[in-house]
Design an enzyme around this catalytic site. Sequence first.
Site, short mmCIF file in Angstrom:
data_model
loop_
_atom_site.label_atom_id
_atom_site.label_comp_id
_atom_site.label_asym_id
_atom_site.label_seq_id
_atom_site.Cartn_x
_atom_site.Cartn_y
_atom_site.Cartn_z
CG HIS A 121 -2.04 -1.06 1.07
ND1 HIS A 121 -2.77 -1.54 2.14
CD2 HIS A 121 -2.50 -1.74 -0.02
CE1 HIS A 121 -3.63 -2.46 1.72
NE2 HIS A 121 -3.49 -2.61 0.41
CB CYS A 156 4.16 18.77 -9.21
SG CYS A 156 5.20 17.98 -10.45
C1 BJW Z 1 -3.24 -6.34 16.61
C2 BJW Z 1 -2.81 -5.55 17.60
C3 BJW Z 1 -1.59 -6.00 18.17
C4 BJW Z 1 -4.61 -4.57 16.95
N1 BJW Z 1 -1.01 -7.14 17.68
N2 BJW Z 1 -2.76 -7.41 16.08
C5 BJW Z 1 -15.99 -5.50 -2.00
C6 BJW Z 1 -15.32 -6.73 -1.95
C7 BJW Z 1 -13.95 -6.81 -2.19
C8 BJW Z 1 -13.23 -5.66 -2.47
C9 BJW Z 1 -13.89 -4.46 -2.52
C10 BJW Z 1 -15.24 -4.39 -2.27
N3 BJW Z 1 -15.59 -3.06 -2.37
C11 BJW Z 1 -14.49 -2.33 -2.64
C12 BJW Z 1 -13.45 -3.17 -2.74
C13 BJW Z 1 -12.06 -2.83 -3.03
C14 BJW Z 1 -11.33 -2.23 -1.84
C15 BJW Z 1 -11.61 -3.05 -0.59
O1 BJW Z 1 -10.97 -4.03 -0.27
N4 BJW Z 1 -12.58 -2.64 0.20
C16 BJW Z 1 -13.00 -3.39 1.38
C17 BJW Z 1 -12.90 -2.49 2.62
C18 BJW Z 1 -14.36 -3.95 1.15
N5 BJW Z 1 -9.93 -2.31 -2.20
C19 BJW Z 1 -9.34 -1.37 -2.93
O2 BJW Z 1 -9.92 -0.37 -3.28
C20 BJW Z 1 -7.91 -1.64 -3.34
N6 BJW Z 1 -7.76 -1.41 -4.72
C21 BJW Z 1 -8.46 -2.08 -5.64
O3 BJW Z 1 -9.25 -2.96 -5.37
O4 BJW Z 1 -8.17 -1.66 -6.90
C22 BJW Z 1 -8.90 -2.20 -8.00
C23 BJW Z 1 -8.31 -1.53 -9.22
C24 BJW Z 1 -7.66 -2.31 -10.15
C25 BJW Z 1 -7.12 -1.69 -11.30
C26 BJW Z 1 -7.20 -0.31 -11.46
C27 BJW Z 1 -7.83 0.46 -10.51
C28 BJW Z 1 -8.39 -0.15 -9.36
C29 BJW Z 1 -6.95 -0.68 -2.65
C30 BJW Z 1 -6.93 -0.83 -1.17
C31 BJW Z 1 -6.02 0.22 -0.57
C32 BJW Z 1 -6.08 0.25 0.93
N7 BJW Z 1 -5.43 1.42 1.41
C33 BJW Z 1 -5.30 1.64 2.85
C34 BJW Z 1 -4.72 3.05 3.09
C35 BJW Z 1 -3.23 3.08 2.81
C36 BJW Z 1 -2.65 4.41 3.09
C37 BJW Z 1 -2.75 4.81 4.54
O5 BJW Z 1 -2.12 4.19 5.40
O6 BJW Z 1 -3.47 5.77 4.81
O7 BJW Z 1 -4.46 0.64 3.41
S1 BJW Z 1 -6.84 1.45 3.73
C38 BJW Z 1 -6.14 0.62 5.13
O8 BJW Z 1 -6.57 -0.75 5.17
C39 BJW Z 1 -4.63 0.59 4.85
C40 BJW Z 1 -4.25 -0.75 5.38
O9 BJW Z 1 -3.02 -1.16 4.84
C41 BJW Z 1 -5.43 -1.60 4.99
C42 BJW Z 1 -5.57 -2.85 5.79
O10 BJW Z 1 -5.84 -2.56 7.13
P1 BJW Z 1 -5.17 -3.45 8.27
O11 BJW Z 1 -3.70 -3.31 8.18
O12 BJW Z 1 -5.74 -4.80 8.25
O13 BJW Z 1 -5.60 -2.63 9.60
P2 BJW Z 1 -6.97 -2.63 10.42
O14 BJW Z 1 -6.93 -1.39 11.25
O15 BJW Z 1 -8.15 -2.85 9.56
O16 BJW Z 1 -6.85 -3.90 11.36
C43 BJW Z 1 -5.89 -3.94 12.41
C44 BJW Z 1 -5.87 -5.35 12.96
O17 BJW Z 1 -4.83 -5.42 13.92
C45 BJW Z 1 -7.17 -5.74 13.68
O18 BJW Z 1 -7.55 -7.05 13.24
C46 BJW Z 1 -6.76 -5.79 15.16
O19 BJW Z 1 -7.47 -6.78 15.89
C47 BJW Z 1 -5.29 -6.13 15.05
N8 BJW Z 1 -4.47 -5.66 16.16
N9 BJW Z 1 -3.61 -4.49 17.84
C48 BJW Z 1 -1.61 -7.83 16.65
N10 BJW Z 1 -1.00 -5.36 19.19
ZN ZN Z 2 3.48 16.95 -11.72
#
Ligand code: BJW
Ligand code: ZN
Length: 259
Positions: A121, A156
């Site tokens: 990401h 930019c």
């Molecule tokens: C502990 C702990 C401790 C706490 N020890 N554990 C329907 C179905 C399927 C997909 C989709 C859908 N509708 C839309 C979509 C697509 C969408 C998606 O997945 N949405 C879902 C939410 C439904 N995905 C996208 O849009 C992706 N792109 C895409 O699909 O493109 C298609 C395309 C193709 C070709 C051309 C154009 C487009 C992109 C996804 C990008 C995600 N970006 C983010 C932001 C990054 C920048 C930033 O940091 O601001 O990424 S969102 C956010 O979520 C971030 C994270 O990397 C990501 C995952 O989150 P993560 O890491 O799992 O964190 P949390 O907070 O959710 O969970 C934390 C966990 O830790 C919990 O379980 C706790 O219990 C645990 N925890 N303390 C161990 N001490």
């Molecule tokens: Zn530019």
Amino acid sequence: MEPSGTAEAATLLAQARRLVVFTGAGMSAESGVPTFRDALTGLWEQFDPRALATPEAFRADPALVWGWYEWRRGAVRRAEPNPGHRAVAVMAARVPETVVVTQNVDDLHERAGSAAPIHLHGSLFAPRCSACAEPAPVPGAGEEPGEGRRLTPPRCGRCEAPVRPGVVWFGEALPEQAFEAAVEAAYRCDVLLTVGTSGLVYPAAEIPQVAARRGGTVIQVNPEETPLDAVCAVNLHGRAARVLPALVRGAWGDAAAPA
Ligand code: BJW
Ligand code: ZN
């Protein structure tokens, strides 16, 4: 007291030849970096972090979104890797082939000694032009705004459009090479360790599923249940900074454990 399954998981790790460590925000939680489920404070408290991480939010209010990311980069600069990050680096030194795949945009794996994690990401340290994608300079340490401050993004140097964070927002494609390398590693691994991810965001959440489909053993570290429970052979309900060092100790002995 370690979560049940720790000894079994440590044995699997000790036997692994090809390991993938797949991490999410929970990996850095004990370094003080908030997860996406944690409520925001200050100016952003009325927003869901997942609503700020979109191209639409940046277009509608670039200073709000840029200010949030600049504040987060400052928070990450002030944070230190935790014993969980260091345990991952030990695993990479012990298992013949290890690939670290992270959804996190911080640099805590690198700072803990993991050489080249795959960032699915993007990164807080790679701003680029929102129009022409020209890389932009990373503002210096100490220049970040305080919590809750809007900040107009710089322009930019090539085309004058606003600079944006070099991260992947909802609706945007993941960097192709990074995603392909992660899928390939999951395809080939014998053990995949998934740590601190809710497993809700696709396509990243496919990575553990690919490993499981190909016969790899999936081990999860998370205090909560997640949709990935379904593909896990061992579920360790605990926190990364405690469970990962315990796994290292169980697999390779006390002397291997990170400080
Ligand atoms: C502990 C702990 C401790 C706490 N020890 N554990 C329907 C179905 C399927 C997909 C989709 C859908 N509708 C839309 C979509 C697509 C969408 C998606 O997945 N949405 C879902 C939410 C439904 N995905 C996208 O849009 C992706 N792109 C895409 O699909 O493109 C298609 C395309 C193709 C070709 C051309 C154009 C487009 C992109 C996804 C990008 C995600 N970006 C983010 C932001 C990054 C920048 C930033 O940091 O601001 O990424 S969102 C956010 O979520 C971030 C994270 O990397 C990501 C995952 O989150 P993560 O890491 O799992 O964190 P949390 O907070 O959710 O969970 C934390 C966990 O830790 C919990 O379980 C706790 O219990 C645990 N925890 N303390 C161990 N001490
Ligand atoms: Zn530019």
